[in-house]
Design an enzyme around this catalytic site. Structure first.
Site, short mmCIF file in Angstrom:
data_model
loop_
_atom_site.label_atom_id
_atom_site.label_comp_id
_atom_site.label_asym_id
_atom_site.label_seq_id
_atom_site.Cartn_x
_atom_site.Cartn_y
_atom_site.Cartn_z
N LYS A 1 16.24 42.12 23.29
CA LYS A 1 15.64 41.24 24.34
C LYS A 1 15.69 39.85 24.00
CE LYS A 1 14.68 41.88 28.84
NZ LYS A 1 15.21 42.76 29.72
N1 GLU Z 1 18.09 42.49 32.05
C1 GLU Z 1 18.27 43.84 32.44
C2 GLU Z 1 17.36 45.04 32.08
O1 GLU Z 1 16.26 44.76 31.96
C3 GLU Z 1 19.81 44.33 32.13
C4 GLU Z 1 20.19 44.26 30.52
C5 GLU Z 1 21.52 44.34 30.01
O2 GLU Z 1 22.37 44.49 31.03
O3 GLU Z 1 21.96 44.49 29.01
O4 GLU Z 1 17.66 46.04 32.14
#
Ligand code: GLU
Length: 435
Positions: free
Chosen positions: A119
């Site tokens: 993240k």
């Molecule tokens: N931000 C989204 C999540 O928390 C999507 C992450 C992604 O598609 O890599 O799942």
């Protein structure tokens, strides 16, 4: 060490707002107990593999210099490249990003998507930045990350306050710095004209909708048997909440309450999410919607309804408000919206919680489809994407249900058991370098 500003959980009588990274440790420990994993395995699963901290200078439109903090945390890549969104928010801090990266590892493993977890976060308020400033900041962040991201290394995507345009800038910056390689697979959630997948924007909301529909229709939520007439309150009307509301409304559910940061609206007859969206576009806020009553964001969570859907930020449902929540089930479209104390209260009262790492996994699942399309130079129809998503959500929900029955535990703990087992197997099979 925590850099969390809100570690007030230790203060007597204070609001239940735990450190998100400590919450991940508790969740992992609980499942590790069921799987009888050693202390060293637990340490290995809790700790992120790599943490990147950045201080980024940006020249603002008025010529002044402003420094921004950026983070990218790579939690685990045993099952595939690190994968996870990038968040822009004034409250972003290291322990939050560490927690969010961990949740990505477990989410991808629950869905059996061949990615690890990561993240990113930039501490900023994008509403206060011009388009040029936002672009500068995004390009600087991408350049600083250098070879720590890449189509087979770590693949960012949108999260809170980031979107397809920001992904396009990351893609462009990365490509320019890599000999003009057209590296489409370096990010997902791109604009469709740059290799984004059809159906990606709606995917998180759709995935949650599909799991909820299946849970209701299979009789897994006491007293309810379908979406028709089911009363739903939703906290958060961004990309995730708004798509969920539209799908649920179209399937006959009554969206009786919706809230955003500035407050919310309720109507016992149900709100039309398409009209609410048009109202926000026209007036810049959700409040004062025709035929609805204004309430606060906190009041939204306490409204009488059948299903409560937190689709905003962490720790919204806590020891203070959980005992007053009357919904029969919760669908966690946000990451980490429920504190462990609130979870306990729901378990005691027999309220079903469909956990984040399953309920909101539709987004990363379609991110995976986007990445596959990029590598195969293919474009799938939206129908195809939605069909494949429905299959994966249903398969994963069944696996989590089955595991919950096997261990006589909650859906959350079962999801962790499924995910941890898959990650541990991958790590054991790969072995530990240098062996
Ligand atoms: N931000 C989204 C999540 O928390 C999507 C992450 C992604 O598609 O890599 O799942």
């Amino acid at each position: 060490m925590s850099d969390t500003p809100n570690t007030n959980s230790q203060t007597a009588g204070a609001v239940d707002s735990p450190n998100a990274f400590e919450v991940t440790a508790q969740q992992i420990t609980r499942a590790a107990d069921c799987l009888k994993l050693s202390e060293d395995w637990r340490t290995c699963l809790v700790a992120p593999q790599r943490v990147i901290l950045l201080e980024m200078p940006v020249v603002m439109d008025d010529g002044s210099l402003k420094m921004f903090k950026g983070y990218r945390v790579q939690h685990n890549n045993a099952r595939g490249p690190y994968k996870g969104g990038l968040r822009y928010h004034p409250d972003v801090h290291l322990d939050e990003v560490k927690a969010l990266s961990s949740w990505m590892t477990w989410k991808c493993a629950v869905l059996n998507v061949p990615f690890g977890g990561a993240k990113g976060g930039v501490q900023c308020d994008p509403a206060k930045l011009s388009r040029r400033e936002l672009e500068q900041l995004t390009r600087r962040f991408t350049k600083e990350l250098g070879d720590n991201i890449g189509p087979h290394i770590d693949i960012p995507a949108p999260d809170v306050n980031t979107n397809a345009q920001i992904m396009a800038w990351i893609y462009d910056t990365y490509s320019v710095h890599h000999h003009n390689d057209v590296a489409k697979g370096v990010v997902t959630g791109k604009p469709v004209e740059l290799g984004g997948s059809l159906g990606r924007a709606a995917a998180t909301g759709r995935g949650g909708f599909l799991v909820l529909k299946e849970a209701l229709e299979s009789g897994h939520i006491e007293g309810l048997s379908s979406l028709k007439g089911t009363k739903i309150c939703v906290q958060g009307f961004g990309n995730v909440g708004s798509h969920f509301c539209k799908l649920a409304h179209d399937a006959g559910a009554l969206i009786t309450g919706i809230a955003q940061v500035e407050g919310g609206i309720v109507s016992s007859e149900g709100l039309d999410p398409y009209a609410v969206e048009a109202h926000i576009r026209a007036t810049g806020q959700i409040l004062d919607f025709k035929g609805a009553k204004n309430i606060t964001n906190a009041e939204l969570l306490l409204q009488p309804c059948d299903i409560l859907v937190p689709a905003a930020l962490e720790n919204q449902i806590n020891a203070q408000n959980a005992p007053k929540i009357s919904a029969r089930a919760m669908l966690e479209l946000a990451n980490g919206p429920t504190t462990p104390k609130a979870d306990e209260s729901f378990q005691q009262r027999g309220i079903t919680v469909i956990p984040d790492i399953l309920a909101n996994a539709g987004g990363v699942t379609v991110s995976y489809f986007e990445w596959v399309q990029n590598f195969s130079h293919d474009i799938w129809s939206e129908e195809d994407v939605n069909r494949k998503l429905a299959f994966r959500m249903s398969e994963s929900y069944a696996k989590v249900r089955e595991t919950a029955a096997q261990y006589d535990t909650t859906l959350r703990n079962a999801a962790y058991i499924v995910a941890i087992e898959r990650v541990v197997n991958a790590m054991k099979t790969r072995g530990f370098y240098p062996g």
